[in-house]
Each structure stands twice: as C-alpha cells, then as structure tokens.
Motif scaffolding. Sequence first.
Motif, PDB file in Angstrom:
ATOM      1  N   ARG A   1      54.068 -72.763  -3.338  1.00 62.42           N
ATOM      2  CA  ARG A   1      53.419 -74.062  -3.543  1.00 62.42           C
ATOM      3  C   ARG A   1      54.090 -75.188  -2.751  1.00 62.42           C
ATOM      4  O   ARG A   1      53.403 -75.966  -2.089  1.00 62.42           O
ATOM      5  CB  ARG A   1      53.355 -74.404  -5.038  1.00 62.42           C
ATOM      6  N   PRO A   2      55.436 -75.306  -2.799  1.00 64.17           N
ATOM      7  CA  PRO A   2      56.040 -76.382  -1.998  1.00 64.17           C
ATOM      8  C   PRO A   2      55.804 -76.237  -0.498  1.00 64.17           C
ATOM      9  O   PRO A   2      55.654 -77.239   0.200  1.00 64.17           O
ATOM     10  CB  PRO A   2      57.535 -76.289  -2.337  1.00 64.17           C
ATOM     11  N   VAL A   3      55.730 -75.007  -0.005  1.00 64.50           N
ATOM     12  CA  VAL A   3      55.446 -74.797   1.419  1.00 64.50           C
ATOM     13  C   VAL A   3      54.014 -75.235   1.733  1.00 64.50           C
ATOM     14  O   VAL A   3      53.767 -75.878   2.761  1.00 64.50           O
ATOM     15  CB  VAL A   3      55.671 -73.322   1.819  1.00 64.50           C
ATOM     16  N   ILE A   4      53.063 -74.893   0.854  1.00 66.29           N
ATOM     17  CA  ILE A   4      51.669 -75.305   1.057  1.00 66.29           C
ATOM     18  C   ILE A   4      51.561 -76.828   1.088  1.00 66.29           C
ATOM     19  O   ILE A   4      50.884 -77.408   1.959  1.00 66.29           O
ATOM     20  CB  ILE A   4      50.759 -74.737  -0.059  1.00 66.29           C
ATOM     21  N   TYR A   5      52.227 -77.502   0.145  1.00 67.91           N
ATOM     22  CA  TYR A   5      52.184 -78.963   0.122  1.00 67.91           C
ATOM     23  C   TYR A   5      52.826 -79.550   1.382  1.00 67.91           C
ATOM     24  O   TYR A   5      52.334 -80.553   1.926  1.00 67.91           O
ATOM     25  CB  TYR A   5      52.891 -79.501  -1.128  1.00 67.91           C
ATOM     26  N   SER A   6      53.899 -78.934   1.842  1.00 64.94           N
ATOM     27  CA  SER A   6      54.564 -79.407   3.065  1.00 64.94           C
ATOM     28  C   SER A   6      53.654 -79.238   4.279  1.00 64.94           C
ATOM     29  O   SER A   6      53.596 -80.117   5.153  1.00 64.94           O
ATOM     30  CB  SER A   6      55.877 -78.641   3.288  1.00 64.94           C
ATOM     31  N   ILE A   7      52.932 -78.119   4.333  1.00 67.85           N
ATOM     32  CA  ILE A   7      51.985 -77.886   5.432  1.00 67.85           C
ATOM     33  C   ILE A   7      50.859 -78.918   5.395  1.00 67.85           C
ATOM     34  O   ILE A   7      50.462 -79.474   6.433  1.00 67.85           O
ATOM     35  CB  ILE A   7      51.416 -76.452   5.364  1.00 67.85           C
ATOM     36  N   LEU A   8      50.343 -79.183   4.191  1.00 71.67           N
ATOM     37  CA  LEU A   8      49.282 -80.186   4.048  1.00 71.67           C
ATOM     38  C   LEU A   8      49.761 -81.554   4.513  1.00 71.67           C
ATOM     39  O   LEU A   8      49.025 -82.283   5.199  1.00 71.67           O
ATOM     40  CB  LEU A   8      48.821 -80.266   2.590  1.00 71.67           C
ATOM     41  N   LEU A   9      50.997 -81.899   4.167  1.00 67.24           N
ATOM     42  CA  LEU A   9      51.557 -83.174   4.605  1.00 67.24           C
ATOM     43  C   LEU A   9      51.664 -83.208   6.130  1.00 67.24           C
ATOM     44  O   LEU A   9      51.347 -84.224   6.761  1.00 67.24           O
ATOM     45  CB  LEU A   9      52.933 -83.398   3.966  1.00 67.24           C
ATOM     46  N   GLY A  10      52.100 -82.094   6.717  1.00 66.80           N
ATOM     47  CA  GLY A  10      52.183 -82.014   8.173  1.00 66.80           C
ATOM     48  C   GLY A  10      50.825 -82.187   8.828  1.00 66.80           C
ATOM     49  O   GLY A  10      50.710 -82.856   9.869  1.00 66.80           O
ATOM     50  N   ILE A  11      49.778 -81.608   8.237  1.00 63.33           N
ATOM     51  CA  ILE A  11      48.420 -81.752   8.773  1.00 63.33           C
ATOM     52  C   ILE A  11      47.974 -83.211   8.707  1.00 63.33           C
ATOM     53  O   ILE A  11      47.380 -83.737   9.659  1.00 63.33           O
ATOM     54  CB  ILE A  11      47.442 -80.850   7.992  1.00 63.33           C
ATOM     55  N   LEU A  12      48.267 -83.879   7.577  1.00 62.95           N
ATOM     56  CA  LEU A  12      47.896 -85.289   7.433  1.00 62.95           C
ATOM     57  C   LEU A  12      48.600 -86.152   8.470  1.00 62.95           C
ATOM     58  O   LEU A  12      47.989 -87.045   9.069  1.00 62.95           O
ATOM     59  CB  LEU A  12      48.224 -85.782   6.020  1.00 62.95           C
ATOM     60  N   PHE A  13      49.878 -85.886   8.703  1.00 65.41           N
ATOM     61  CA  PHE A  13      50.613 -86.607   9.743  1.00 65.41           C
ATOM     62  C   PHE A  13      50.011 -86.320  11.110  1.00 65.41           C
ATOM     63  O   PHE A  13      49.879 -87.212  11.955  1.00 65.41           O
ATOM     64  CB  PHE A  13      52.085 -86.203   9.745  1.00 65.41           C
ATOM     65  N   GLY A  14      49.675 -85.044  11.342  1.00 70.07           N
ATOM     66  CA  GLY A  14      49.109 -84.649  12.626  1.00 70.07           C
ATOM     67  C   GLY A  14      47.807 -85.370  12.932  1.00 70.07           C
ATOM     68  O   GLY A  14      47.581 -85.804  14.070  1.00 70.07           O
ATOM     69  N   ILE A  15      46.940 -85.519  11.925  1.00 69.37           N
ATOM     70  CA  ILE A  15      45.669 -86.218  12.109  1.00 69.37           C
ATOM     71  C   ILE A  15      45.907 -87.677  12.469  1.00 69.37           C
ATOM     72  O   ILE A  15      45.269 -88.225  13.382  1.00 69.37           O
ATOM     73  CB  ILE A  15      44.800 -86.109  10.841  1.00 69.37           C
ATOM     74  N   ARG A  16      46.841 -88.306  11.769  1.00 72.85           N
ATOM     75  CA  ARG A  16      47.148 -89.714  12.041  1.00 72.85           C
ATOM     76  C   ARG A  16      47.688 -89.890  13.464  1.00 72.85           C
ATOM     77  O   ARG A  16      47.282 -90.809  14.187  1.00 72.85           O
ATOM     78  CB  ARG A  16      48.168 -90.238  11.027  1.00 72.85           C
ATOM     79  N   ILE A  17      48.618 -89.017  13.851  1.00 75.11           N
ATOM     80  CA  ILE A  17      49.219 -89.112  15.182  1.00 75.11           C
ATOM     81  C   ILE A  17      48.167 -88.863  16.259  1.00 75.11           C
ATOM     82  O   ILE A  17      48.102 -89.586  17.265  1.00 75.11           O
ATOM     83  CB  ILE A  17      50.384 -88.111  15.313  1.00 75.11           C
ATOM     84  N   ALA A  18      47.325 -87.839  16.046  1.00 75.79           N
ATOM     85  CA  ALA A  18      46.273 -87.518  17.017  1.00 75.79           C
ATOM     86  C   ALA A  18      45.302 -88.688  17.178  1.00 75.79           C
ATOM     87  O   ALA A  18      44.893 -89.021  18.304  1.00 75.79           O
ATOM     88  CB  ALA A  18      45.524 -86.265  16.586  1.00 75.79           C
ATOM     89  N   TYR A  19      44.953 -89.324  16.067  1.00 72.25           N
ATOM     90  CA  TYR A  19      44.033 -90.458  16.129  1.00 72.25           C
ATOM     91  C   TYR A  19      44.664 -91.618  16.895  1.00 72.25           C
ATOM     92  O   TYR A  19      44.002 -92.254  17.726  1.00 72.25           O
ATOM     93  CB  TYR A  19      43.657 -90.908  14.720  1.00 72.25           C
ATOM     94  N   LYS A  20      45.947 -91.899  16.651  1.00 71.21           N
ATOM     95  CA  LYS A  20      46.611 -93.009  17.352  1.00 71.21           C
ATOM     96  C   LYS A  20      46.711 -92.732  18.848  1.00 71.21           C
ATOM     97  O   LYS A  20      46.519 -93.636  19.674  1.00 71.21           O
ATOM     98  CB  LYS A  20      48.004 -93.236  16.751  1.00 71.21           C
ATOM     99  N   LEU A  21      47.009 -91.475  19.214  1.00 74.14           N
ATOM    100  CA  LEU A  21      47.077 -91.117  20.629  1.00 74.14           C
ATOM    101  C   LEU A  21      45.709 -91.225  21.285  1.00 74.14           C
ATOM    102  O   LEU A  21      45.586 -91.698  22.425  1.00 74.14           O
ATOM    103  CB  LEU A  21      47.627 -89.694  20.782  1.00 74.14           C
ATOM    104  N   LEU A  22      44.667 -90.785  20.572  1.00 69.73           N
ATOM    105  CA  LEU A  22      43.311 -90.878  21.095  1.00 69.73           C
ATOM    106  C   LEU A  22      42.891 -92.333  21.273  1.00 69.73           C
ATOM    107  O   LEU A  22      42.262 -92.686  22.281  1.00 69.73           O
ATOM    108  CB  LEU A  22      42.346 -90.160  20.148  1.00 69.73           C
ATOM    109  N   LYS A  23      43.242 -93.144  20.297  1.00 75.23           N
ATOM    110  CA  LYS A  23      42.914 -94.573  20.371  1.00 75.23           C
ATOM    111  C   LYS A  23      43.624 -95.226  21.549  1.00 75.23           C
ATOM    112  O   LYS A  23      43.028 -96.038  22.276  1.00 75.23           O
ATOM    113  CB  LYS A  23      43.321 -95.260  19.056  1.00 75.23           C
ATOM    114  N   LYS A  24      44.885 -94.855  21.753  1.00 81.24           N
ATOM    115  CA  LYS A  24      45.653 -95.392  22.874  1.00 81.24           C
ATOM    116  C   LYS A  24      45.058 -94.940  24.203  1.00 81.24           C
ATOM    117  O   LYS A  24      44.972 -95.713  25.173  1.00 81.24           O
ATOM    118  CB  LYS A  24      47.112 -94.931  22.760  1.00 81.24           C
ATOM    119  N   TYR A  25      44.623 -93.674  24.253  1.00 80.59           N
ATOM    120  CA  TYR A  25      44.024 -93.131  25.476  1.00 80.59           C
ATOM    121  C   TYR A  25      42.715 -93.850  25.789  1.00 80.59           C
ATOM    122  O   TYR A  25      42.470 -94.240  26.946  1.00 80.59           O
ATOM    123  CB  TYR A  25      43.777 -91.631  25.287  1.00 80.59           C
TER     124      TYR A  25
END
Length: 209
Positions: free
Chosen positions: A173-197
């Motif tokens: 369970r803690p690994v699953i939650y950590s992965i979900l958190l990583g995905i949420l961070f990834g979406i935010r970072i990808a959106y900011k990079l796309l916006k900058k591009y």
Amino acid sequence: MTRKQIIFLKRGLFCMCLLPAILLGFNFYAQRLGANPLEVLTRETGVWTLRLLLITLSLTPIKLVFKVNFVISYRRMFGLYAYFYGCLHLITYIWFDQFFDLNSMFADIFERPFITVGCAAILLMTPLALTSFNWMIKKMGGKNWQRLHYLSYLIAILGCIHYLWLVKIDLFRPVIYSILLGILFGIRIAYKLLKKYRHSILKSRQDHV
C-alpha cells in the motif's frame, strides 16, 4: 455542472469524508476492531490522512487533464479533512500509545525516524489548515498564500516516507501511494513544461512577424 449540482456533490463528498471516522469510532465502541483496536485506530487514521492528501493534490491534475474546473472548489474541503484525520492520527499516538508522556514522546521523535517524519508532516499541515479560509487568503495575498501552500507537496512526500518506514515488511500500500504521488507530480511537471514550450513557440512566432 450547474452551481446547485456542484454544491450537492460537495455535501455528498463531505459526508463521505466523515464516514471513515464515524465507522472507526462506532467499531471501536462496539469492540469490533480486532485484538489490537488502538493499533487499528492509529493505522487507519494515518492512512486516511495520506489518502485525502493525495485526493487534494489530484484535483489540479484532474482539472488540467480533463478540463473540469469545478473540481478545484473541493480542494479546501479535502485538505481540511486530511488535516482532521492527521490530528486524529496524532491524538491516538499521544493518548493511546504514549499516554501523554512528554519525555517518551520527545524520545520517540528523536530516536524513531518514522515518528520524526510524521510529526514534521503534521506540523507543516497546521499553517496550511489555518490559512485555508478566504479572509486569510485576502490578508496574505494570493501569491504569498500560494507559496505557502506549495508545502502540500512536501507534506505528501513526508506522509509516504512515514508510511514506508512504519510498515517495514508489507510495503504494497505505501508503495502504491508513493507511485500515485509520483504520477501526480509527473502530470504537473509535464503540464508546466508543455506550457513553457507553447509560450516559447508563440513568442518565436511573434518575433518573426
């Protein structure tokens, strides 16, 4: 969605968020939490704190990906509920585990890393909860308020670390939650990079006009 539908859904979600605490309290009173009810109380309030933190952090990615702006109106409610369950988690530790023994609690904080990380997360959640109201946002100013609430990312990371270090063996369970958190961070970072591009492309086109 109409305003009435958004409010109706918010009330339903409010009740759903409160339900785990009600069920835990009822099952504790009815002695239905197994051989070690205090451990169950501590564990479940902690897990619900992390779940609600992840739900809170997921609302902006949901808005960005699915273009549904109304979900942001639920962010404060989920964030305050995360703090509520975090406080319950802390109270169960102070009351049932340490019996209000301050010396023992301070020793735990300095000697057991998962306790240190957990206490740090709750401590950082407190100013976010206290500044979650409209009048406080106006008093602080939007930019200052937003900078302070960037702490929610750090709090979620600390919550995942706390859970990982706590369980030691059953890490699913803690690994699953950590992965979900990583995905949420990834979406935010990808959106900011796309916006900058996109901004750089637009600027480049304007320069060539």
